[in-house]
Design a protein around this motif. Structure first.
Motif, PDB file in Angstrom:
ATOM      1  N   PRO A 166       0.796  -1.241   0.000  1.00  0.00           N
ATOM      2  CA  PRO A 166       0.000   0.000   0.000  1.00  0.00           C
ATOM      3  C   PRO A 166       0.823   1.283   0.000  1.00  0.00           C
ATOM      4  N   HIS A 167       2.105   1.198   0.325  1.00  0.00           N
ATOM      5  CA  HIS A 167       2.931   2.413   0.349  1.00  0.00           C
ATOM      6  C   HIS A 167       3.816   2.539  -0.880  1.00  0.00           C
ATOM      7  N   ARG A 168       3.625   1.681  -1.864  1.00  0.00           N
ATOM      8  CA  ARG A 168       4.401   1.754  -3.111  1.00  0.00           C
ATOM      9  C   ARG A 168       3.769   2.806  -4.029  1.00  0.00           C
ATOM     10  N   LEU A 169       4.519   3.849  -4.349  1.00  0.00           N
ATOM     11  CA  LEU A 169       3.993   4.938  -5.165  1.00  0.00           C
ATOM     12  C   LEU A 169       4.385   4.822  -6.640  1.00  0.00           C
ATOM     13  N   ASP A 170       5.312   3.930  -6.971  1.00  0.00           N
ATOM     14  CA  ASP A 170       5.734   3.774  -8.362  1.00  0.00           C
ATOM     15  C   ASP A 170       4.538   3.387  -9.234  1.00  0.00           C
ATOM     16  N   ASN A 171       4.407   4.045 -10.378  1.00  0.00           N
ATOM     17  CA  ASN A 171       3.352   3.771 -11.381  1.00  0.00           C
ATOM     18  C   ASN A 171       1.948   4.134 -10.913  1.00  0.00           C
ATOM     19  N   LEU A 172       1.813   4.790  -9.756  1.00  0.00           N
ATOM     20  CA  LEU A 172       0.458   5.161  -9.331  1.00  0.00           C
ATOM     21  C   LEU A 172      -0.151   6.211 -10.245  1.00  0.00           C
ATOM     22  N   ASP A 173       0.688   6.992 -10.928  1.00  0.00           N
ATOM     23  CA  ASP A 173       0.155   7.958 -11.893  1.00  0.00           C
ATOM     24  C   ASP A 173      -0.543   7.217 -13.034  1.00  0.00           C
ATOM     25  N   ASN A 174       0.044   6.091 -13.489  1.00  0.00           N
ATOM     26  CA  ASN A 174      -0.607   5.279 -14.528  1.00  0.00           C
ATOM     27  C   ASN A 174      -1.905   4.662 -14.005  1.00  0.00           C
ATOM     28  N   TYR A 175      -1.862   4.186 -12.762  1.00  0.00           N
ATOM     29  CA  TYR A 175      -3.073   3.602 -12.163  1.00  0.00           C
ATOM     30  C   TYR A 175      -4.187   4.651 -12.090  1.00  0.00           C
ATOM     31  N   SER A 176      -3.827   5.873 -11.713  1.00  0.00           N
ATOM     32  CA  SER A 176      -4.845   6.926 -11.630  1.00  0.00           C
ATOM     33  C   SER A 176      -5.401   7.263 -13.011  1.00  0.00           C
ATOM     34  N   ASN A 177      -4.572   7.171 -14.068  1.00  0.00           N
ATOM     35  CA  ASN A 177      -5.076   7.379 -15.429  1.00  0.00           C
ATOM     36  C   ASN A 177      -6.145   6.350 -15.775  1.00  0.00           C
ATOM     37  N   ILE A 178      -5.887   5.093 -15.381  1.00  0.00           N
ATOM     38  CA  ILE A 178      -6.840   4.013 -15.658  1.00  0.00           C
ATOM     39  C   ILE A 178      -8.155   4.268 -14.920  1.00  0.00           C
ATOM     40  N   LEU A 179      -8.055   4.626 -13.632  1.00  0.00           N
ATOM     41  CA  LEU A 179      -9.268   4.909 -12.853  1.00  0.00           C
ATOM     42  C   LEU A 179     -10.016   6.103 -13.435  1.00  0.00           C
ATOM     43  N   TYR A 180      -9.271   7.078 -13.952  1.00  0.00           N
ATOM     44  CA  TYR A 180      -9.888   8.262 -14.573  1.00  0.00           C
ATOM     45  C   TYR A 180     -10.681   7.853 -15.807  1.00  0.00           C
ATOM     46  N   VAL A 181     -10.058   7.060 -16.683  1.00  0.00           N
ATOM     47  CA  VAL A 181     -10.723   6.629 -17.915  1.00  0.00           C
ATOM     48  C   VAL A 181     -11.959   5.787 -17.605  1.00  0.00           C
ATOM     49  N   MET A 182     -11.859   4.944 -16.562  1.00  0.00           N
ATOM     50  CA  MET A 182     -12.981   4.083 -16.192  1.00  0.00           C
ATOM     51  C   MET A 182     -14.044   4.829 -15.375  1.00  0.00           C
ATOM     52  N   SER A 222      -1.986   7.947  -1.294  1.00  0.00           N
ATOM     53  CA  SER A 222      -0.672   8.405  -1.761  1.00  0.00           C
ATOM     54  C   SER A 222      -0.256   9.683  -1.042  1.00  0.00           C
ATOM     55  N   SER A 223      -1.218  10.541  -0.729  1.00  0.00           N
ATOM     56  CA  SER A 223      -0.902  11.777  -0.012  1.00  0.00           C
ATOM     57  C   SER A 223      -0.428  11.478   1.406  1.00  0.00           C
ATOM     58  N   ASN A 224      -1.049  10.496   2.050  1.00  0.00           N
ATOM     59  CA  ASN A 224      -0.618  10.109   3.402  1.00  0.00           C
ATOM     60  C   ASN A 224       0.764   9.471   3.387  1.00  0.00           C
ATOM     61  N   THR A 225       1.112   8.814   2.276  1.00  0.00           N
ATOM     62  CA  THR A 225       2.421   8.164   2.174  1.00  0.00           C
ATOM     63  C   THR A 225       3.529   9.177   1.934  1.00  0.00           C
ATOM     64  N   ASP A 226       3.346  10.043   0.929  1.00  0.00           N
ATOM     65  CA  ASP A 226       4.358  11.056   0.618  1.00  0.00           C
ATOM     66  C   ASP A 226       3.724  12.121  -0.260  1.00  0.00           C
ATOM     67  N   LYS A 227       3.499  13.302   0.321  1.00  0.00           N
ATOM     68  CA  LYS A 227       2.874  14.392  -0.435  1.00  0.00           C
ATOM     69  C   LYS A 227       3.798  14.961  -1.512  1.00  0.00           C
ATOM     70  N   PHE A 228       5.096  14.782  -1.309  1.00  0.00           N
ATOM     71  CA  PHE A 228       6.065  15.436  -2.187  1.00  0.00           C
ATOM     72  C   PHE A 228       6.708  14.445  -3.155  1.00  0.00           C
ATOM     73  N   ARG A 229       5.885  13.588  -3.733  1.00  0.00           N
ATOM     74  CA  ARG A 229       6.312  12.719  -4.821  1.00  0.00           C
ATOM     75  C   ARG A 229       5.522  13.115  -6.063  1.00  0.00           C
ATOM     76  N   PRO A 230       6.160  13.181  -7.218  1.00  0.00           N
ATOM     77  CA  PRO A 230       5.420  13.563  -8.436  1.00  0.00           C
ATOM     78  C   PRO A 230       4.221  12.657  -8.696  1.00  0.00           C
ATOM     79  N   GLU A 231       4.365  11.365  -8.385  1.00  0.00           N
ATOM     80  CA  GLU A 231       3.251  10.444  -8.605  1.00  0.00           C
ATOM     81  C   GLU A 231       2.027  10.846  -7.786  1.00  0.00           C
ATOM     82  N   THR A 232       2.265  11.239  -6.532  1.00  0.00           N
ATOM     83  CA  THR A 232       1.165  11.663  -5.663  1.00  0.00           C
ATOM     84  C   THR A 232       0.452  12.875  -6.255  1.00  0.00           C
ATOM     85  N   CYS A 233       1.240  13.850  -6.711  1.00  0.00           N
ATOM     86  CA  CYS A 233       0.648  15.065  -7.283  1.00  0.00           C
ATOM     87  C   CYS A 233      -0.184  14.746  -8.525  1.00  0.00           C
ATOM     88  N   CYS A 234       0.279  13.797  -9.347  1.00  0.00           N
ATOM     89  CA  CYS A 234      -0.472  13.425 -10.545  1.00  0.00           C
ATOM     90  C   CYS A 234      -1.771  12.712 -10.189  1.00  0.00           C
TER      91      CYS A 234
END
Length: 644
Positions: A341-357, A370-382
């Motif tokens: 649950p704390h892995r942020l890698d590729n979460l931007d891609n996952y959020s794209n999928i959830l957005y499309v669906m 993702s915000s609770n894990t690390d607010k200052f990661r680009p993936e979190t911001c995306c």
């Protein structure tokens, strides 16, 4: 790739463990993390239930012997022993983010002229000059001591620290994202110095008799790639992966230099024949949108060796994502999230999928997690940006995509997604700037090329739009949407024959996605389409283009094809039902109206009447259909009267 024997598995574990240590020693923490995760995903004896009790005498037994990796060069070992204390000092400086200080341990710098050691206090005039130049101090120069006396490990750490220091200064000197002075041209000022040192080092290498380890080759490749000397950079990366095979950073840089699947196939023969080349091939194919059965099969084989690897599972999810199999991709990412649950890698891609669906609650949960894990990661911001975009709060979405780019200006997803938001906000100039920066970061991002094409279409600059749509279609030749865009642009610039050819390629591409085959792609032959359902809109556009060419026979044939898609090719003899079609759509109704008028003009009143009556039943184009029915009846009545 066969299943690993026990000896091969032991050797693989030893190599991965050595890679984690070696990458950590050189402060390549992302590569160390990647190797450590892969190492942990190998099944261990503990997984089979043979856990030794801690109180057992066996718990004190030494670990079984595992084969070591490439033996160390005695010269290097002697130099490393001599520099051991200085190396530890330098590494602690690096870990404390004092990069210049780290580099200076092995590569001392001189202070600029007019330093604190001046003999007499400067005059008032000098003070004024000093203040004027305060913002741009003279860069310290490396003392011209020979770097040949340093071990390769220490030299790498020093030069890598200089490189990171330069990157840090470059980001600090960069202006506001897409601001008036943000041209994306700020460069790392340390690159020329590092390049000169490494060039000299490699020139003197044959005479020194020392064995290269692969780490300096990797760093030299990075510097050359930054300087756009990509051919030479690729050569050095290949040298690097032969020497230190498990440095994932070098493989990633190689992937970044590949532009096409053909380039990937050409480079494979130059790479070491081991498991890392298999992993590289899968990752590179995924980056190049090559989601073929062969790639999936290779990934399955690798996953049989590393069954719990989140990285490899994510590659599978991305392959499904590129072929628009969103349900499969979402399920894999969901399982990864449950296990880590704390892995942020590729979460931007996952959020794209959830957005499309359109899965807004799940996207909201992902944003919070993702915000609770690390607010200052680009993936979190995306992720958060996508959430606000789904809520149609486009200004907030842009704000978060900007935050992602402040954290990492090379973060591709943020540039492309911000371009999409600017399109929604009707800010075409900013959208074009965002998409351009995206393709500067990664020329393989078809979404950015397509976005540029769409934006220029909005501006009615169709020649520009055509160029960008063609770039996107070249990257994704089996995506029908991209070929439809190319066909539309050709149509707008009055290249009707080219437009027809592009729309036919869209039909072939659509059948590729439906049937999962693409061997006959690109021929333009309609027989390649098989028996599946075709896109009625594409067929309708082709028909209209033939009408522009005054080829009414082809036009009517394609209009008939549009109607044929309503029922589809599947016929069930048991139920006497026809299935698999698209049903009645506005496009099929427009085609039916066109055919009804065409039959009316040809004097085929019976067929025209049938089509017009069908239109009245469909509830689409009803008024035009009723008017046509009246005209047909009047003409039939007139002809009856004339015959009397």
């Amino acid at each position: 790739m066969a299943t690993l024997s026990q000896a091969d598995e032991a050797q693989l574990k030893a190599q991965l463990q050595d890679a984690v240590v070696s990458c950590t020693e050189r402060c390549l923490y992302q590569s160390a993390k990647w190797a450590a995760e892969l190492l942990t995903s190998l099944p261990s004896a503990d997984d089979a239930g043979s856990v030794t009790d801690v109180d057992s005498p066996m718990s004190d037994a030494p670990p079984p012997h595992t084969p070591t990796t490439v033996p160390k060069d005695p010269t290097e070992l002697r130099l490393e022993a001599r520099e051991a204390h200085k190396y530890l000092l330098a590494k602690t400086y690096f870990d404390c983010r004092e990069f210049d200080r780290c580099a200076a341990v092995f590569l001392p710098s001189t202070l600029p002229k007019g330093s604190i050691y001046a003999a007499s206090p400067p005059s008032a005039k000098a003070k004024t000059k000093g203040k004027a130049k305060l913002g741009t101090p003279t860069k310290p120069k490396i003392v011209a001591d020979s770097t040949q006396a340093l071990s390769q490990k220490s030299l790498f750490l020093a030069l890598y620290a200089k490189y990171i220091a330069g990157e840090k200064r470059m980001n600090e000197d960069s202006k506001m994202i897409l601001g008036p002075e943000d041209g994306g041209v700020t460069v790392n000022q340390e690159l020329p110095g590092i390049c000169a040192i490494l060039e000299t080092w490699f020139t003197n290498l044959p005479a020194s008799g020392r064995q290269p380890q692969g780490w300096l080759e990797y760093l030299y490749g990075v510097v050359l790639a930054k300087g756009k000397n990509e051919t030479l950079a690729m050569d050095y990366f290949i040298r690097s992966v032969h020497r230190c095979t498990f440095n994932w950073g070098a493989w990633q840089e190689l992937i970044g230099l590949l532009g096409t699947a053909e380039e990937l196939n050409q480079i494979i023969s130059r790479l070491p024949q081991n498991i890392m080349t298999f992993i590289f091939h899968v990752a590179a194919s995924q980056e190049l949108y090559q989601a073929t059965e062969q790639v999936h099969s290779s990934l399955t084989q690798i996953l049989s060796i590393f069954p719990t690897s989140a990285f490899l599972k994510a590659q599978r999810a991305l392959l499904h994502y590129h072929t628009k199999e969103f349900d499969e991709a979402e399920q894999i990412f969901n399982n990864i999230l449950i296990s880590e649950p704390h892995r942020l890698d590729n979460l931007d891609n996952y959020s794209n999928i959830l957005y499309v669906m359109g899965m807004r609650p799940k996207l909201a949960f992902l944003a919070q997690l993702s915000s609770n894990t690390d607010k200052f990661r680009p993936e979190t911001c995306c992720v958060i940006g996508n959430y606000f975009s789904l809520k149609s709060e486009h200004e907030k979405a842009v704000m978060y995509f900007r935050r992602a780019l402040i954290l990492d200006r090379t973060f591709l997803s943020a540039w492309t997604l911000m371009g999409h938001e600017f399109v929604e906000m009707k800010n075409t100039h900013a959208a074009i700037d965002s998409y351009r920066r995206a393709v500067d970061v990664n020329r393989k991002d078809y979404r950015a090329w397509y976005g540029l094409g769409q934006t220029y279409e909005v501006l009615e600059m169709h020649s520009y739009a055509l160029f960008y749509h063609q770039r996107a279609a070249a990257l994704r030749p089996y995506d029908p949407k991209l070929w439809m865009a190319v066909g539309q642009c050709f149509s707008k610039v009055n290249k009707v024959t080219n437009a027809i050819r592009a729309y036919k390629r869209a039909l072939v591409a659509g059948s590729y996605y439906d049937a999962g085959v693409g061997s006959s792609f690109g021929s333009g032959d309609m027989s390649a389409l098989g028996g599946g359902v075709l896109d009625p809109e594409v067929l309708y556009q082709i028909a209209l283009l033939y009408e522009r060419l005054q080829d009414m026979q082809e036009c009517s044939a394609y209009m008939e094809l549009v109607l044929a898609q309503e029922e589809g090719p599947e016929y069930d003899e048991a139920t006497l039902e026809i299935g698999g079609g698209v049903g009645v759509t506005p496009t099929t109704s427009k085609a039916r109206l066109w055919l009804a008028r065409w039959e009316y003009m040809r004097g085929m009143y019976q067929r025209a009447m049938e089509l017009a009556n069908e239109l009245c039943q469909d509830g689409v184009e009803v008024e035009d259909a009723k008017a046509l029915v009246r005209d047909i009846r009047a003409r039939i009545e007139r002809e009856k009267n004339d015959s009397r």
